[in-house]
Motif scaffolding. Structure first.
Motif, short mmCIF file in Angstrom:
data_model
loop_
_atom_site.label_atom_id
_atom_site.label_comp_id
_atom_site.label_asym_id
_atom_site.label_seq_id
_atom_site.Cartn_x
_atom_site.Cartn_y
_atom_site.Cartn_z
N UNK A 44 2.42 7.07 -4.64
CA UNK A 44 2.14 6.53 -5.96
C UNK A 44 1.71 7.67 -6.87
N UNK A 45 2.26 7.69 -8.07
CA UNK A 45 1.88 8.68 -9.07
C UNK A 45 1.50 7.94 -10.34
N UNK A 46 0.23 7.79 -10.57
CA UNK A 46 -0.23 7.04 -11.72
C UNK A 46 0.19 5.59 -11.61
N UNK A 47 0.96 5.12 -12.60
CA UNK A 47 1.43 3.73 -12.59
C UNK A 47 2.80 3.59 -11.94
N UNK A 48 3.33 4.67 -11.38
CA UNK A 48 4.67 4.64 -10.80
C UNK A 48 4.61 4.71 -9.27
N UNK A 49 5.55 4.02 -8.63
CA UNK A 49 5.61 3.96 -7.17
C UNK A 49 6.96 4.52 -6.73
N UNK A 50 6.94 5.27 -5.60
CA UNK A 50 8.14 5.97 -5.14
C UNK A 50 8.33 5.81 -3.64
N UNK A 51 9.60 5.95 -3.23
CA UNK A 51 9.94 5.94 -1.81
C UNK A 51 11.02 6.99 -1.55
N UNK A 52 10.74 7.89 -0.58
CA UNK A 52 11.76 8.81 -0.09
C UNK A 52 12.53 8.08 1.02
N UNK A 53 13.85 8.00 0.88
CA UNK A 53 14.66 7.31 1.89
C UNK A 53 16.01 8.00 2.02
N UNK A 54 16.67 7.77 3.15
CA UNK A 54 17.99 8.35 3.40
C UNK A 54 19.06 7.50 2.75
N UNK A 55 19.84 8.11 1.85
CA UNK A 55 20.87 7.38 1.11
C UNK A 55 22.15 7.20 1.92
N UNK A 56 23.14 6.58 1.29
CA UNK A 56 24.41 6.29 1.95
C UNK A 56 25.12 7.56 2.41
N UNK A 57 24.89 8.68 1.69
CA UNK A 57 25.56 9.93 2.05
C UNK A 57 24.77 10.73 3.07
N UNK A 58 23.67 10.17 3.60
CA UNK A 58 22.87 10.85 4.61
C UNK A 58 21.81 11.76 4.05
N UNK A 100 0.85 -1.20 0.00
CA UNK A 100 0.00 0.00 0.00
C UNK A 100 0.88 1.24 0.00
N UNK A 101 1.08 1.85 -1.18
CA UNK A 101 1.93 3.02 -1.29
C UNK A 101 1.18 4.31 -0.98
N UNK A 102 -0.04 4.18 -0.52
CA UNK A 102 -0.76 5.36 -0.03
C UNK A 102 -0.62 5.49 1.49
N UNK A 103 0.22 4.64 2.09
CA UNK A 103 0.34 4.59 3.55
C UNK A 103 1.07 5.78 4.13
N UNK A 104 1.69 6.61 3.28
CA UNK A 104 2.41 7.77 3.79
C UNK A 104 3.78 7.40 4.30
N UNK A 105 4.10 7.79 5.52
CA UNK A 105 5.42 7.55 6.09
C UNK A 105 5.41 6.27 6.92
N UNK A 106 6.39 5.41 6.66
CA UNK A 106 6.52 4.12 7.35
C UNK A 106 7.83 4.13 8.13
N UNK A 107 7.77 3.78 9.41
CA UNK A 107 8.97 3.74 10.24
C UNK A 107 9.84 2.55 9.86
N UNK A 108 11.14 2.79 9.78
CA UNK A 108 12.09 1.74 9.43
C UNK A 108 13.24 1.73 10.43
N UNK A 109 12.91 1.56 11.68
CA UNK A 109 13.94 1.55 12.71
C UNK A 109 14.44 2.95 12.97
#
Length: 739
Positions: A88-102, A71-80
């Motif tokens: 979700x934007x149309x047929x595309x799914x996205x995730x904002x996450x913190x990369x290796x460089x912070x 469910x990509x309409x769940x908003x923000x999900x805690x990951x530790x």
């Protein structure tokens, strides 16, 4: 850790910012000899339809509305320690996450990994990588949950952006067909290609082009699977073992028509992977357990129970087992007792209640990946009476939680249990393995008997050989000539750790199995064995096979570490140091590599670098005892005894049972004239290790140096009787004026 970037490119996709590196993602590309999967269905429609509904077919898919379960309409999900924002934007799914460089970035979901009971999601990263987000979707409970390693931070190998979450390295080979990983060790980057997503026809049947071409000509060319996979348990199980067991890869591209140990080296029952009795502990999948079973020993294969194309059980519930375990029996297995197994007289539970299904007692589950309960395929008889002794789980506790193993053992003790079950060979090695894991030399005799017992599963015998090596004892020569290549492979490797025949290792350079040849050559190098002139070519070829096997997995820190040790033993110290530094760039917490790098730096006379190497690693681990011990040793050799004492003391605090750290701490306390503290530690060590002559000598030396000459004179006769061959004690005896 992630490869160095000379630039970052901005890619506009649907008018959003996408993380750098996504333009270099792995992609499809049919390799020579393969055909597209749809071609198989032109003739094999029925099995293709069955396969299309399987988990194999959906092992990896392009992310679409149809394939994404989460469910990509769940908003923000805690990951530790972090959070992931989904959209979700149309047929595309996205995730904002913190990369290796912070930095937080928006990543497009490119692929799904798995279909049930959980589904993971892949995004692009620099260097041709795909990374698995550490939030996953629980398909059954319809919820997000975290697979994150506690405390993993950006830059760590266990962070979602890190090496151990990298699809190319950790997942790709068992979620695609016709994979070419395309790793470049010089740039630490990938050009990964595959024939098809998911586990398709050719993953198990082999490349199909010749088969298809022949069929179109009207002739028949069989698929290139091992002939033994047709109706033969060992060949069939080995075919599945390519993914369904823990193993080391030996070649870049494996084929189902080649023997397993020419392409992989399966793990034995190592601590952390299996409990001492062989029950699954770590994420070991199924084959290592099944190869311990009596079912496998009598010729049962995977497809006796599972549909080979759909993957599901052929029959529901206990009917899977009663096909053979019944009053009628099965003519394939004439030694099977003919009786009713599916009844309360056998399973001692009311029909239809927990415990009445065969798998409840004989195939207990253990949960992996947060929600995936997997059954132990050793198919063993529950032995709760051994749980307290061995520290092992048992099936009874899974239903009767809170009662404890003693309760279950007492219940079973009150029932009539045949002697062959009470003393079942599936368990009689467990106490021996446990003693050997603890370093108890008393296990040597029993291990040797296990190795020699040809009635036991090869996996058990190979484990016993491996444990003999860890105890530093001679490897029985028959193990090096064993009929099973797994036993020969582990015996050849164990010779270097323990002792054994270099002559037989030279013979094994011609072994028909790659895993055996490699192990023999590597042990010969470690031992510094002289190679006869007529065997130098065979030795060089086998050693090159070993090196190429490590290069195949050079994106894995442990393989880089192996390359470092190989270079060191070949005298190429600079190359060894380069590999060790690469290992630590990949995984800064790789303790064995850090210790070896510091040792080599110190050996080259650069104690300052060695000190820095060790000190940099201490804050990265929760168990710094070995690093502190090495640091204390380094400082002590430099005459910096006060600093060394602090390091040794820290090592003892980190692991109070570490006898080497305690002994080293006592010695430096002695050098600092802190007699009372040194004496207390040495007395304690003497009580625990009365056979250790070094401790006895240090204690006597302390008494003399601290002016307790009378104490030394009184104690030395007893110490010399305990260690009659130790000349150091005799010299001290003369020093105190003894007659």
């Amino acid at each position: 850790m992630i490869c160095l970037l000379r630039w970052l490119r901005v890619l506009l996709l649907l008018s959003v910012f996408v993380a750098p590196g996504s333009e270099a993602t792995p992609s499809t590309g049919t390799p020579p000899g393969y055909v597209t999967e749809r071609v198989c269905g032109e003739c094999h429609a029925s099995v293709t339809n069955t396969w299309q509904a399987s988990h194999h077919a959906s092992a990896m898919q392009t992310a679409t509305r149809r394939t994404v379960a989460g469910d990509f309409s769940a908003g923000t999900v805690d990951d530790g320690a972090d959070s992931v924002q989904l959209e979700q934007q149309g047929d595309a799914f996205y995730a904002w996450a913190t990369d290796a460089d912070g930095q937080r970035r928006k990543h497009r979901i490119l692929y799904t990994l798995g279909v049930s009971p959980l589904q993971q999601y892949l995004v692009a990263a620099p260097g041709g990588r795909l990374q698995t987000l550490t939030i996953a979707w629980d398909v059954r409970q319809r919820r997000w949950f975290s697979l994150a390693e506690p405390g993993a931070q950006p830059g760590d190998a266990m962070h979602w952006s890190g090496r151990y979450r990298n699809w190319n390295l950790m997942c790709a080979e068992c979620h695609t067909t016709g994979l070419r990983k395309g790793y470049d060790s010089a740039t630490d980057a990938y050009k990964t290609r595959w024939d098809a997503l998911g586990v398709g026809c050719q993953a198990c049947h082999g490349p199909g082009q010749a088969h298809v071409d022949a069929a179109r000509r009207g002739s028949k060319v069989p698929m290139p699977v091992l002939q033994t996979t047709q109706g033969h348990a060992e060949g069939q199980v080995d075919l599945c073992a390519r993914c369904h067991t823990v193993r080391s890869r030996l070649v870049e591209a494996d084929r189902p028509d080649h023997p397993l140990l020419d392409q992989f080296r399966p793990e034995v029952l190592r601590e952390g992977l299996y409990f001492p009795d062989g029950q699954q502990q770590g994420e070991v999948f199924e084959v290592g357990s099944f190869k311990q079973s009596r079912m496998f020993a009598v010729g049962v294969g995977c497809t006796d129970c599972h549909d080979p194309h759909g993957g599901k059980l052929k029959r529901e519930g206990n009917a899977t087992c009663t096909t053979c375990h019944s009053p009628a029996g099965n003519p394939r297995f004439p030694t099977l007792a003919l009786k009713r197994y599916d009844g309360a007289s056998h399973h001692r539970h009311q029909p239809g209640t927990p415990g009445s299904d065969c798998v409840d007692c004989h195939m207990p589950t253990r949960t992996y990946m947060g929600v995936h309960a997997r059954r132990d395929h050793a198919i063993r008889i529950p032995r709760p009476d051994l749980s307290s002794e061995l520290g092992t789980p048992n099936a009874c506790d899974q239903c009767h939680a809170g009662r404890g193993p003693r309760w279950a053992a007492d219940v079973l003790a009150g029932r009539s249990v045949p002697a062959d079950i009470r003393h079942n060979a599936q368990y009689d090695f467990a106490a021996t393995f446990l003693r050997a894991r603890k370093g108890n030399a008393a296990a040597v005799g029993e291990l040797t008997l296990i190795v020699a017992d040809q009635t036991r599963p090869a996996l058990i015998r190979a484990t016993a050989v491996d444990l003999l090596g860890t105890l530093g004892v001679a490897i029985p020569e028959p193990a090096l000539r064993d009929a099973d290549p797994l036993v020969r492979s582990y015996a050849a490797a164990a010779v270097a750790a323990g002792r054994g025949s270099g002559k037989i290792l030279i013979e094994l350079l011609d072994d028909p199995v790659r895993a055996v040849r490699m192990a023999a050559a590597r042990s010969l190098l470690t031992l510094g064995q002289s190679i006869p002139p007529d065997r130098t070519l065979a030795y060089a070829v086998a050693l090159d096979e070993y090196k190429r096997a490590q290069m195949v997995m050079a994106d894995f820190p442990s393989a880089r570490f192996n390359l470092a040790l190989l270079a060191r033993d070949q005298g190429a110290v600079d190359t060894a140091i380069d590999h060790l530094q690469s290992t630590l760039r990949m995984d800064s917490r790789f303790e064995a590599a850090r210790l070896e790098l510091a040792r080599l730096q110190a050996a080259l006379g650069d104690a300052a670098k060695a000190e820095t190497t060790l000190k940099e690693g201490i804050p990265l681990t929760n168990k710094p005892a070995e690093l502190q011990l090495a640091l204390g040793t380094l400082l002590s050799k430099a005459g910096r005894f006060a600093e060394a004492e602090q390091a040794f003391a820290a090592a003892v605090r980190a692991d109070p049972a570490a006898s080497r750290a305690r002994y080293s701490h006592a010695l430096v306390l002695l050098r600092l004239s802190r007699w009372t503290e040194a004496g207390t530690e040495l007395q304690a060590l003497r009580a625990e290790f009365p056979d250790n002559a070094d401790v006895a000598y240090a204690l006597a030396a302390l008494w003399i140096q601290s002016g307790q000459t009378a104490t030394a004179r009184a104690a030395l006769p007893e110490l010399m009787r305990a260690h009659p061959d130790d000349q150091r004690l005799r010299r001290l005896w003369l020093q105190v004026g003894a007659p």
